[in-house]
Design a protein around this motif. Structure first.
Motif, PDB file in Angstrom:
ATOM      1  N   ILE A  72      69.652  86.730  81.271  1.00 15.59           N
ATOM      2  CA  ILE A  72      69.117  86.021  80.103  1.00 15.59           C
ATOM      3  C   ILE A  72      67.670  85.611  80.338  1.00 15.59           C
ATOM      4  N   MET A  73      66.896  85.651  79.250  1.00 14.86           N
ATOM      5  CA  MET A  73      65.489  85.257  79.321  1.00 14.86           C
ATOM      6  C   MET A  73      65.446  83.743  79.229  1.00 14.86           C
ATOM      7  N   THR A  74      65.181  83.089  80.345  1.00 16.78           N
ATOM      8  CA  THR A  74      65.144  81.637  80.334  1.00 16.78           C
ATOM      9  C   THR A  74      63.835  81.144  79.727  1.00 16.78           C
ATOM     10  N   VAL A  75      63.825  79.876  79.352  1.00 16.36           N
ATOM     11  CA  VAL A  75      62.650  79.314  78.698  1.00 16.36           C
ATOM     12  C   VAL A  75      61.562  78.999  79.730  1.00 16.36           C
ATOM     13  N   GLY A  76      61.960  78.411  80.849  1.00 15.59           N
ATOM     14  CA  GLY A  76      61.012  78.153  81.921  1.00 15.59           C
ATOM     15  C   GLY A  76      60.158  76.908  81.746  1.00 15.59           C
ATOM     16  N   CYS A  77      60.526  76.042  80.800  1.00 12.71           N
ATOM     17  CA  CYS A  77      59.807  74.781  80.669  1.00 12.71           C
ATOM     18  C   CYS A  77      60.686  73.772  79.939  1.00 12.71           C
ATOM     19  N   VAL A  78      60.356  72.501  80.111  1.00 14.19           N
ATOM     20  CA  VAL A  78      61.117  71.434  79.461  1.00 14.19           C
ATOM     21  C   VAL A  78      60.155  70.379  78.922  1.00 14.19           C
ATOM     22  N   ALA A  79      60.687  69.530  78.071  1.00 11.42           N
ATOM     23  CA  ALA A  79      59.919  68.387  77.582  1.00 11.42           C
ATOM     24  C   ALA A  79      60.340  67.142  78.346  1.00 11.42           C
ATOM     25  N   GLY A  80      59.369  66.292  78.672  1.00  9.78           N
ATOM     26  CA  GLY A  80      59.679  65.050  79.373  1.00  9.78           C
ATOM     27  C   GLY A  80      59.750  63.871  78.421  1.00  9.78           C
ATOM     28  N   ASP A  81      59.288  64.090  77.191  1.00  7.17           N
ATOM     29  CA  ASP A  81      59.320  63.053  76.162  1.00  7.17           C
ATOM     30  C   ASP A  81      59.007  63.718  74.834  1.00  7.17           C
ATOM     31  N   GLU A  82      59.090  62.943  73.763  1.00  8.69           N
ATOM     32  CA  GLU A  82      58.878  63.519  72.427  1.00  8.69           C
ATOM     33  C   GLU A  82      57.454  64.077  72.298  1.00  8.69           C
ATOM     34  N   GLU A  83      56.507  63.405  72.909  1.00 15.26           N
ATOM     35  CA  GLU A  83      55.096  63.779  72.754  1.00 15.26           C
ATOM     36  C   GLU A  83      54.727  65.095  73.439  1.00 15.26           C
ATOM     37  N   THR A  84      55.585  65.526  74.374  1.00 14.89           N
ATOM     38  CA  THR A  84      55.294  66.781  75.087  1.00 14.89           C
ATOM     39  C   THR A  84      55.006  67.926  74.124  1.00 14.89           C
ATOM     40  N   TYR A  85      55.815  68.010  73.056  1.00 16.85           N
ATOM     41  CA  TYR A  85      55.688  69.149  72.137  1.00 16.85           C
ATOM     42  C   TYR A  85      54.370  69.139  71.382  1.00 16.85           C
ATOM     43  N   GLU A  86      53.733  67.960  71.322  1.00 14.41           N
ATOM     44  CA  GLU A  86      52.457  67.859  70.646  1.00 14.41           C
ATOM     45  C   GLU A  86      51.298  68.014  71.638  1.00 14.41           C
ATOM     46  N   VAL A  87      51.385  67.270  72.733  1.00 14.69           N
ATOM     47  CA  VAL A  87      50.291  67.275  73.717  1.00 14.69           C
ATOM     48  C   VAL A  87      50.108  68.663  74.331  1.00 14.69           C
ATOM     49  N   PHE A  88      51.207  69.401  74.511  1.00 16.26           N
ATOM     50  CA  PHE A  88      51.124  70.723  75.142  1.00 16.26           C
ATOM     51  C   PHE A  88      51.463  71.840  74.156  1.00 16.26           C
ATOM     52  N   LYS A  89      51.074  71.638  72.896  1.00 11.21           N
ATOM     53  CA  LYS A  89      51.454  72.610  71.870  1.00 11.21           C
ATOM     54  C   LYS A  89      50.873  74.006  72.105  1.00 11.21           C
ATOM     55  N   GLU A  90      49.710  74.085  72.767  1.00  7.54           N
ATOM     56  CA  GLU A  90      49.153  75.423  73.026  1.00  7.54           C
ATOM     57  C   GLU A  90      50.118  76.274  73.834  1.00  7.54           C
ATOM     58  N   LEU A  91      50.880  75.648  74.707  1.00 10.21           N
ATOM     59  CA  LEU A  91      51.870  76.377  75.505  1.00 10.21           C
ATOM     60  C   LEU A  91      53.178  76.500  74.740  1.00 10.21           C
ATOM     61  N   LEU A  92      53.624  75.399  74.142  1.00 12.22           N
ATOM     62  CA  LEU A  92      54.970  75.381  73.579  1.00 12.22           C
ATOM     63  C   LEU A  92      55.088  76.113  72.253  1.00 12.22           C
ATOM     64  N   ASP A  93      54.028  76.114  71.441  1.00 11.68           N
ATOM     65  CA  ASP A  93      54.119  76.829  70.156  1.00 11.68           C
ATOM     66  C   ASP A  93      54.413  78.322  70.325  1.00 11.68           C
ATOM     67  N   PRO A  94      53.665  79.035  71.162  1.00 10.18           N
ATOM     68  CA  PRO A  94      54.008  80.457  71.338  1.00 10.18           C
ATOM     69  C   PRO A  94      55.392  80.681  71.952  1.00 10.18           C
ATOM     70  N   ILE A  95      55.811  79.761  72.825  1.00  9.12           N
ATOM     71  CA  ILE A  95      57.154  79.892  73.407  1.00  9.12           C
ATOM     72  C   ILE A  95      58.205  79.717  72.315  1.00  9.12           C
ATOM     73  N   ILE A  96      57.998  78.719  71.470  1.00  6.87           N
ATOM     74  CA  ILE A  96      58.928  78.470  70.373  1.00  6.87           C
ATOM     75  C   ILE A  96      58.968  79.669  69.437  1.00  6.87           C
ATOM     76  N   GLU A  97      57.802  80.237  69.160  1.00  9.44           N
ATOM     77  CA  GLU A  97      57.731  81.393  68.258  1.00  9.44           C
ATOM     78  C   GLU A  97      58.497  82.579  68.849  1.00  9.44           C
ATOM     79  N   ASP A  98      58.322  82.813  70.148  1.00  5.81           N
ATOM     80  CA  ASP A  98      58.975  83.945  70.792  1.00  5.81           C
ATOM     81  C   ASP A  98      60.482  83.745  70.872  1.00  5.81           C
TER      82      ASP A  98
END
Lengths: 384, 380
Positions: A72-98
């Motif tokens: 299985i293709m693992t995600v390879g990253c996690v969020a440590g708090d709600e703000e992670t998805y915003e502060v690191f969106k450059e990384l997480l947006d493409p991961i979410i899209e894929d």
């Protein structure tokens, strides 16, 4: 912009090393994070931290330590708090899209926990459908997530959750079993019921710090009839599970929605809520569980169907996935499969459960045809 | 004091809310850490950002070992032992035989000061080995270091080791670039170290980014070996078959000092101070960080009623030949010094040499059916 962790900038004893010196070696890696993270992106993101002090290295550590899973293709990253998805969106947006079928940063996610909107689902043939289950996760706003939370926060999550669960009544009335206070008898019963969760052993979870302080603040709650179960502080703040034998997914989903909504109301009365926003839906620790966080599935006997050349194609078109009955990445036993929705984000809860209900109904029809030696070609569904 | 945003955030919670549950715990940290101590120390942070919670996480996650009293805390940098001295000092005292905060530790790596040690009977003493650890000043330690720091430690280590010649000439094998043939050979030589699986090490964060910047160096003769970035920055091992501990120790001292010179030239000497000696990740390895030992055949002595008492008096400890906490096989034991801090390298190896010599004599007596009562040593 949130502040940079101060110790990274003020430490005069150890001058901070360059991004090139710090960039991880991802040459052997096969996970979503490794596909997306570039030197430039890392250079930019390492100067940031969430207000709670979570950094890019915290986000990606699990993906560095676990190069990839063979199946299985693992995600390879996690969020440590709600703000992670915003502060690191450059990384997480493409991961979410894929991961979530092309979901764009501008897309909106629809939440629908109105069980009345589900059509049918009460008549899956119990000769084939052995059991039905719906699970999701919830995060409590104002607390950091399992990779980053302190002991005090974890205990705060437990305390609030237990208070909320204790006020449930009727067929939801139940009891909480804290992992560290369990008697041997209670533990054995929970094991027999297949309710007990162990300290994580998966390196995916361990590398992200989710097992810290085990078993402090962890526990299992279930109702007296053992059809509604809540895990506290395992991989997410809460995992909520509704289940029963047989094929009445409608009832399972009813109970799921009722219970969840009641719990959410109780949290709101206390002045907090679940982490949710109109873009990502419910915010959870792992990006793969964003949106609904919902996996609805059945254990179903399809020995003939599962050997059919078009089985995988059928599942794909129905937007379903198969697993063995031991859970993710186990093998099927005796032609009995765990069939569940493949999607999490971009579809509502009702839509996902509807896909399971309709899809499983069709798979059972196909199984019956194959039993009679008949063709299933005219039953092939279109791509959903 | 250095600002640490993550720790500041945790200060919003009271010490009652944050204090770990140590009710089931049996390790040095759990014995020592009180709520008052936690309250006092929890707001502090070393200059590199290591906190009390970071030091103690491994002891919280690992309540205790059934056979050995674990330490339950680690240092993330050199400054930990000072910033959190209220906790580390009593642990050090308990672990190192009453060593006081005012005590001074003596370093002696002059192998010529060792008396004897070249004549342990090879019919009994199968192999001899001395190991220690070293930390490179200016970098944080394995529980805390960043990838960049770890790579710098590796780079400096490779440079230093590459300057060695003569009996020390050797080669570095980085874990992430090893060929299958090299790996097989290192396994066959019993040199290869694996990714840690011990929960004690994993909880302390020492396996992060594995195998990045980890590797093994050894000389051509396979008698001098260095591990880079495992549990410490460096682990240095001298070994050979037979009972010539004098030669093993000579090579150990000479090699170590050559390496240290090179690091000093780059302004990165080893972490050392006159109170704690060599500063290492685990408090149990402070002082000399030295374990000098032999694999020795003592089938009769090891079953003698006074065996444990003799070891205690000689300040030695026994292990199985698989390493710490394994069982002995065929009456062969790993016998080594029990102390690390408060006595010098020469003194510790002297205890091993003298103690093993005595035990072999006792073994021979027991073989002949004679008593060993007259040979029982006084407490060292």
């Amino acid at each position: 912009m949130p502040p940079v962790p101060c110790y990274l900038t003020e430490n005069k004893l150890i001058p901070r090393l360059s991004p090139e010196e710090e960039f991880p070696d991802l040459s052997q890696h096969n996970n979503h994070m490794a596909k997306v993270l570039t030197q430039d992106m890392y250079t930019k993101l390492r100067d940031r931290a969430t207000p709670n002090g979570f950094t890019i290295d915290g986000v990606i550590q699990t993906g560095i330590d676990n190069p990839g899973h063979p199946f299985i293709m693992t995600v390879g990253c996690v969020a440590g708090d709600e703000e992670t998805y915003e502060v690191f969106k450059e990384l997480l947006d493409p991961i979410i899209e894929d991961r979530h079928g092309g979901y764009k940063p501008t897309d909106k996610h629809k939440t629908d926990l109105n069980a009345d909107n589900l059509k049918g689902g009460d008549d899956l043939d119990p000769n084939y459908v052995i059991s039905s289950r719906v699970r999701t996760g919830r995060s409590i706003r104002g607390f950091c997530l399992p990779p980053h939370c302190s002991r005090g926060e974890r205990r705060g999550v437990e305390k609030m959750s237990v208070e909320a669960l204790d006020s449930l009544s009727g067929d939801l009335k139940g009891k909480y079993y804290a992992l560290k206070n369990m008697t041997d008898a209670e533990q054995q019963q929970l094991i027999d019921d297949h309710f007990l969760f162990d300290k994580p052993v998966s390196p995916l979870l361990l590398a992200s710090g989710m097992a810290r302080d085990w078993p402090d603040g962890r526990g299992i709650w279930h109702n007296d009839t053992k059809t509604f179960l809540v895990w506290v502080n395992e991989e997410d703040h809460l995992r909520v599970i509704s289940m029963q034998k047989g094929g009445n997914m409608k009832e399972v989903f009813n109970r799921f929605c009722t219970g969840l909504t009641k719990i959410e109301t109780l949290f709101k009365d206390k002045g907090t809520s679940f982490m949710w926003n109109e873009h990502l839906g419910y915010v959870l620790t792992c990006p793969s569980n964003l949106g609904t966080g919902l996996r609805a599935g059945v254990h179903v006997k399809i020995p003939n169907m599962s050997k059919h050349a078009k089985f995988e194609e059928v599942l794909k078109r129905l937007r379903l996935q198969k697993r063995g009955t031991g859970g993710v990445d186990t093998a099927a036993v005796g032609g009995t499969f765990d069939i569940s929705n493949a999607d999490r984000l971009g579809f509502s809860e009702v839509e996902l459960v509807q896909m399971v209900v309709d899809g499983v109904k069709l798979l059972v029809e196909m199984e019956k045809k194959l039993e009679k030696g008949q063709s299933i070609d005219d039953l092939m569904p279109a791509q959903k | 004091m250095t600002k640490n945003c993550h720790n500041d955030y945790k200060m919003k919670f009271s010490e009652e809310e944050e204090f770990p549950d140590l009710s089931l715990h049996n390790n040095h940290m759990a014995k020592v850490l009180t709520k008052d101590m936690y309250k006092k120390l929890r707001s502090k942070s070393t200059p590199s950002g290591f906190t009390l919670d970071d030091c103690t996480q491994t002891g919280v996650d690992n309540p205790g070992h059934p056979f050995i009293m674990t330490v339950g805390c680690v240092a993330g940098d050199e400054e930990c032992y000072d910033v959190f001295k209220d906790m580390f000092d009593p642990i050090i005292s308990d672990r190192h035989g009453g060593y006081k905060p005012t005590d001074k530790h003596k370093t002696d790596l002059n192998f010529e000061n060792l008396k004897g040690g070249d004549d342990l009977d090879p019919a009994y003493v199968l192999s001899s080995r001395v190991r220690t650890g070293r930390s490179i000043k200016g970098y944080t330690l394995p529980p805390h270091n960043s990838r960049g720091e770890r790579r710098m430690v590796e780079k400096l280590s490779i440079e230093a080791l590459a300057t060695l010649d003569g009996e020390f000439k050797g080669k570095y094998y980085p874990l992430n670039a090893m060929t299958d043939a090299e790996q097989d050979q290192l396994i066959a030589d019993h040199f290869l170290f694996d990714k840690p699986v011990s929960p004690l090490l994993l909880s302390a964060g020492m396996a992060r980014d594995w195998p990045d910047a980890r590797g093994i160096w050894h000389n051509d003769a396979k008698s001098f070996l260095v591990w880079v970035n495992e549990e410490d920055h460096l682990r240095v091992i001298s070994m050979e078959k037979g009972g010539n501990m004098k030669e093993v120790f000579r090579r150990f001292c000479v090699g170590l000092q050559k390496i240290e010179e090179v690091f000093k030239k780059h302004n990165h000497g080893f972490m050392w101070n006159e109170h704690l000696g060599y500063v290492l990740t685990c408090p149990s390895n402070l002082g000399t960080g030295l374990r000098g030992g032999v694999h020795v055949k003592l089938p009769k002595l090891s079953t003698h009623a006074k065996f444990e008492e003799i070891l205690t008096r000689l300040r030695l400890q026994k292990r199985g030949t698989g390493g710490v906490d394994t069982a002995s096989v065929g009456g062969i034991f790993d016998i080594s010094n029990a102390d690390r801090l408060g006595s010098s390298e020469v003194e510790q190896v002297q205890m091993v040499v003298d103690g093993v010599k005595l035990m072999v004599e006792m073994e021979k007596k027991l073989e002949k059916g004679e008593a060993i009562d007259g040979m029982i040593p006084a407490q060292k």
